[in-house]
Write a protein that holds these residues in place. Structure first.
Motif, PDB file in Angstrom:
ATOM      1  N   GLU A 109       0.801  -1.068  -0.148  1.00  0.00           N
ATOM      2  CA  GLU A 109      -0.367   0.129  -0.392  1.00  0.00           C
ATOM      3  C   GLU A 109       1.040   1.265  -0.182  1.00  0.00           C
ATOM      4  N   ARG A 110       2.328   1.061   0.614  1.00  0.00           N
ATOM      5  CA  ARG A 110       3.089   2.061   0.744  1.00  0.00           C
ATOM      6  C   ARG A 110       3.369   3.005  -0.185  1.00  0.00           C
ATOM      7  N   ALA A 111       3.520   1.810  -1.464  1.00  0.00           N
ATOM      8  CA  ALA A 111       4.711   1.730  -2.278  1.00  0.00           C
ATOM      9  C   ALA A 111       3.504   2.366  -3.358  1.00  0.00           C
ATOM     10  N   ILE A 112       2.205   1.791  -3.221  1.00  0.00           N
ATOM     11  CA  ILE A 112       1.034   2.668  -4.401  1.00  0.00           C
ATOM     12  C   ILE A 112       0.835   3.956  -3.825  1.00  0.00           C
ATOM     13  N   LYS A 113       1.000   4.099  -2.678  1.00  0.00           N
ATOM     14  CA  LYS A 113       0.532   5.981  -2.367  1.00  0.00           C
ATOM     15  C   LYS A 113       2.061   6.166  -2.691  1.00  0.00           C
ATOM     16  N   ILE A 114       2.918   6.112  -2.679  1.00  0.00           N
ATOM     17  CA  ILE A 114       4.325   6.656  -3.188  1.00  0.00           C
ATOM     18  C   ILE A 114       4.210   7.369  -4.499  1.00  0.00           C
ATOM     19  N   HIS A 115       3.874   6.124  -5.290  1.00  0.00           N
ATOM     20  CA  HIS A 115       4.001   6.201  -6.654  1.00  0.00           C
ATOM     21  C   HIS A 115       2.571   6.643  -7.851  1.00  0.00           C
ATOM     22  N   GLU A 116       1.563   7.462  -6.652  1.00  0.00           N
ATOM     23  CA  GLU A 116       0.580   7.936  -6.710  1.00  0.00           C
ATOM     24  C   GLU A 116       0.616   9.467  -7.298  1.00  0.00           C
ATOM     25  N   GLY A 117       1.726  10.316  -6.798  1.00  0.00           N
ATOM     26  CA  GLY A 117       2.387  11.355  -6.742  1.00  0.00           C
ATOM     27  C   GLY A 117       1.594  11.944  -6.366  1.00  0.00           C
ATOM     28  N   TYR A 118       1.284  13.323  -7.054  1.00  0.00           N
ATOM     29  CA  TYR A 118       0.018  14.362  -6.807  1.00  0.00           C
ATOM     30  C   TYR A 118      -1.230  14.412  -7.538  1.00  0.00           C
ATOM     31  N   SER A 119      -0.837  12.932  -8.242  1.00  0.00           N
ATOM     32  CA  SER A 119      -2.107  12.426  -9.124  1.00  0.00           C
ATOM     33  C   SER A 119      -3.332  12.276  -8.122  1.00  0.00           C
ATOM     34  N   MET A 120      -4.440  11.978  -9.531  1.00  0.00           N
ATOM     35  CA  MET A 120      -5.818  11.504  -8.759  1.00  0.00           C
ATOM     36  C   MET A 120      -5.573   9.964  -7.870  1.00  0.00           C
ATOM     37  N   PRO A 121      -6.114   9.963  -6.846  1.00  0.00           N
ATOM     38  CA  PRO A 121      -6.133   8.181  -6.429  1.00  0.00           C
ATOM     39  C   PRO A 121      -7.013   7.618  -7.551  1.00  0.00           C
ATOM     40  N   PHE A 129      -5.745   5.698  -9.547  1.00  0.00           N
ATOM     41  CA  PHE A 129      -4.893   5.627 -10.893  1.00  0.00           C
ATOM     42  C   PHE A 129      -3.607   4.762 -10.844  1.00  0.00           C
ATOM     43  N   PRO A 130      -3.420   3.675  -9.860  1.00  0.00           N
ATOM     44  CA  PRO A 130      -2.555   2.943  -9.569  1.00  0.00           C
ATOM     45  C   PRO A 130      -1.258   2.734 -11.106  1.00  0.00           C
ATOM     46  N   SER A 131      -0.146   3.357 -10.981  1.00  0.00           N
ATOM     47  CA  SER A 131       0.992   3.082 -11.607  1.00  0.00           C
ATOM     48  C   SER A 131       1.481   2.121 -12.446  1.00  0.00           C
ATOM     49  N   VAL A 132       1.876   1.703 -13.388  1.00  0.00           N
ATOM     50  CA  VAL A 132       2.859   0.348 -13.062  1.00  0.00           C
ATOM     51  C   VAL A 132       4.916   0.684 -12.562  1.00  0.00           C
ATOM     52  N   ASP A 133       4.772   2.021 -12.058  1.00  0.00           N
ATOM     53  CA  ASP A 133       5.807   1.953 -11.432  1.00  0.00           C
ATOM     54  C   ASP A 133       5.626   0.916 -10.206  1.00  0.00           C
ATOM     55  N   VAL A 134       4.287   0.704  -9.640  1.00  0.00           N
ATOM     56  CA  VAL A 134       4.698   0.253  -8.227  1.00  0.00           C
ATOM     57  C   VAL A 134       4.753  -1.500  -8.558  1.00  0.00           C
ATOM     58  N   PHE A 135       4.366  -2.161  -9.371  1.00  0.00           N
ATOM     59  CA  PHE A 135       4.937  -3.200 -10.305  1.00  0.00           C
ATOM     60  C   PHE A 135       6.603  -2.997 -10.048  1.00  0.00           C
ATOM     61  N   ILE A 136       6.892  -2.458 -10.961  1.00  0.00           N
ATOM     62  CA  ILE A 136       8.415  -2.195 -11.366  1.00  0.00           C
ATOM     63  C   ILE A 136       9.317  -2.087  -9.912  1.00  0.00           C
ATOM     64  N   TYR A 137       8.127  -1.223  -9.089  1.00  0.00           N
ATOM     65  CA  TYR A 137       9.349  -1.001  -7.772  1.00  0.00           C
ATOM     66  C   TYR A 137       9.365  -1.923  -6.743  1.00  0.00           C
ATOM     67  N   LEU A 138       8.287  -2.557  -6.801  1.00  0.00           N
ATOM     68  CA  LEU A 138       7.740  -3.931  -6.379  1.00  0.00           C
ATOM     69  C   LEU A 138       9.204  -4.979  -6.544  1.00  0.00           C
TER      70      LEU A 138
END
Length: 530
Positions: free
Chosen positions: A213-225, A227-236
């Protein structure tokens, strides 16, 4: 006569009496009124093979230089005209009778031991031929012949190297090591790679739901929640993929080290006659191995980097089950929050994709090592050795042989010639033991005695083996690993035994004990053919 030391010793050493013949000498100078009839008949001390009485030349006869032929004639006349001895069987008297009896017993022993002697000759001959084959032919004298010899040895080395890796049959003398070796050993390294990442392994086992969950929040940035980014997948996934590089490099290094050790062992066998040449050969082989290893390492790094740097798959199962935009079913949405559903789906996608990557690299890494290292080395090693031989003329100049090897070859050649001559004697006269009518009962007893001797030898061997194993097992570690230097030994017999143990071509002590009696019989029967 009953107190004779000779008869007492004969009873101890020959209790069955199959090797003892009584000889009564100087019967012509016995006191008047006495004779040796009771002794000759075996009534005082019986002997199985009986007694023979002989009349020797007196000291005066020797001084007068009486001929042996005349002495034998007088001996025959004495026994034939004696009032007592003439009434007894004449085969009990005279040197001629003694010769005949001794010959009969000798041929009986020969007939009994001849099969064993022939067997020992054939075994010894094969051993000597094997040793000569291992030593190789004599060293050539001309430069052209030396170059041809070096060329042949390089070809033999490369052929054995390829055959060992390919698993083809090679003779036991050419094998580098016992047990699993060659391609089977390399394949064992392939099977071990990434073994810890298969089966029940989970790439997200160390990630808690909070971490995801923390990784998801980190990669949301300041955009609208939402819509998770693919960067979460890559980060983990990235930390898990980075673990794949080290096992691949370890597998490459294991295969490289094994190929190097295999080349060293084969070179030590093929070029054993020329120790100074082994270093030159190993240097060329190691240089070739290092070049191909470095190239293979670079390719492996590219393979792992491609898996880390670009995430993609055409796997049908993953595309069908792990690519939905809205994960989870309606029932899951009713019971779980949307965040929890997405966390579980992300966890499953990471595990599935990581298992796909492991499956791919677990096949690609062995293929890369097998093609770019193992196969390339086999293709290049012979060419590199030939090129080095043509450039470096010093390689043919170092083809020298140690004087000890030359001397050993000469000794083995002479020994082989003696054994061949002994075989010729037996083949020339195969009926050597049928010349005389033998004693069947004596032959039977000799066979029984021979069996008893063989059984005692087996018992002695087994007891020696058990004693050695017990000593080795019971010895403290310090005694097993270190033996203090002993004081100098001045006993010539012990020094001779020590030299025999240090001689690589000498027979083993157990074999020497077993063959000593047969070798003595062989020398007595056939003489020194050298």
């Amino acid at each position: 006569m009953t107190t004779s030391d000779g008869l007492q010793m004969a009873r101890e050493l020959d209790p069955k009496g199959i090797r003892t013949i009584g000889v009564i000498t100087k019967v012509d100078i016995m006191d008047r009124g006495t004779n040796a009839k009771r002794m000759m008949m075996g009534q005082e001390v019986p002997l199985r093979l009986g007694y023979v009485g002989v009349k020797n030349r007196s000291q005066q006869d020797i001084t007068d230089k009486m001929r042996v032929k005349k002495a034998l004639a007088e001996e025959k006349l004495f026994f034939s005209s004696h009032p007592v001895y003439s009434t007894l069987p004449q085969e009990m008297f005279g040197t001629a009778s003694l010769t005949k009896k001794l010959t009969k017993v000798l041929f009986t022993h020969i007939k009994n031991y001849l099969p064993q002697i022939v067997k020992e000759i054939n075994i010894k001959r094969r051993d000597v031929e094997d040793l000569l084959r291992n030593l190789g032919p004599p060293l050539p004298s001309s430069s052209a012949e030396k170059l041809q010899l070096l060329w042949n040895m390089i070809t033999e080395f490369c052929t054995n190297f390829r055959n060992t890796i390919a698993g083809r049959y090679i003779s036991s003398s050419d094998k580098a090591t016992k047990g699993v070796s060659g391609g089977a050993r390399i394949k064992h390294y392939y099977y071990k790679i990434y073994k810890e990442f298969i089966g029940a392994y989970s790439a997200t086992a160390n990630y808690s739901d909070v971490d995801i969950e923390r990784a998801i929040k980190i990669h949301e940035g300041y955009s609208m929640p939402g819509f998770p980014s693919v960067d979460v997948f890559i980060y983990l996934l990235q930390p898990q993929l980075s673990q794949l590089k080290e096992p691949a490099m370890e597998c490459l290094q294991d295969v490289y080290l094994y190929l190097e050790s295999l080349a060293e062992e084969l070179a030590a066998k093929v070029f054993s006659r020329f120790p100074s040449l082994i270093g030159e050969i190993i240097e060329v082989v190691s240089r070739c191995l290092q070049e191909e290893r470095d190239k293979t390492k670079e390719i492996l790094e590219h393979i792992i980097d491609s898996e880390e740097g670009y995430l993609f798959t055409n796997d049908y199962d993953y595309l069908v089950n792990r690519t939905d935009i809205v994960p989870g079913s309606r029932e899951e949405k009713k019971n779980l929050s949307s965040t929890t559903v997405f966390v579980n789906e992300l966890r499953q996608r990471i595990d599935s994709y990581f298992s796909l990557v492991v499956r791919n690299v677990r096949d690609r890494v062995p293929k890369c090592i097998g093609h770019f290292l193992v196969k390339k080395v086999q293709d290049k090693i012979q060419f590199n050795l030939y090129s080095e031989m043509n450039k470096n003329t010093r390689m043919s100049d170092v083809l020298g042989e140690h004087p000890a090897i030359t001397e050993e070859r000469n000794n083995l050649t002479r020994t082989l010639e003696v054994l061949k001559n002994a075989t010729k004697v037996l083949q020339r006269d195969p009926d050597i033991t049928n010349v005389i009518t033998l004693d069947d009962k004596l032959e039977k007893d000799l066979r029984e005695e021979s069996k008893e001797i063989d059984m005692r030898k087996v018992q002695i061997k087994s007891s020696r083996g058990s004693d050695r194993s017990e000593m080795s097992d019971n010895a403290p570690p310090s005694q097993k690993e270190y033996a203090p230097p002993s004081a100098p030994n001045n006993d010539p017999n012990d020094r001779q035994r020590e030299r025999a143990r240090n001689n690589p071509f000498a027979s083993k002590p157990e074999a020497a004990d077993d063959k000593r009696q047969t070798n003595a019989q062989l020398g007595n029967l056939f003489g020194d053919f050298s």
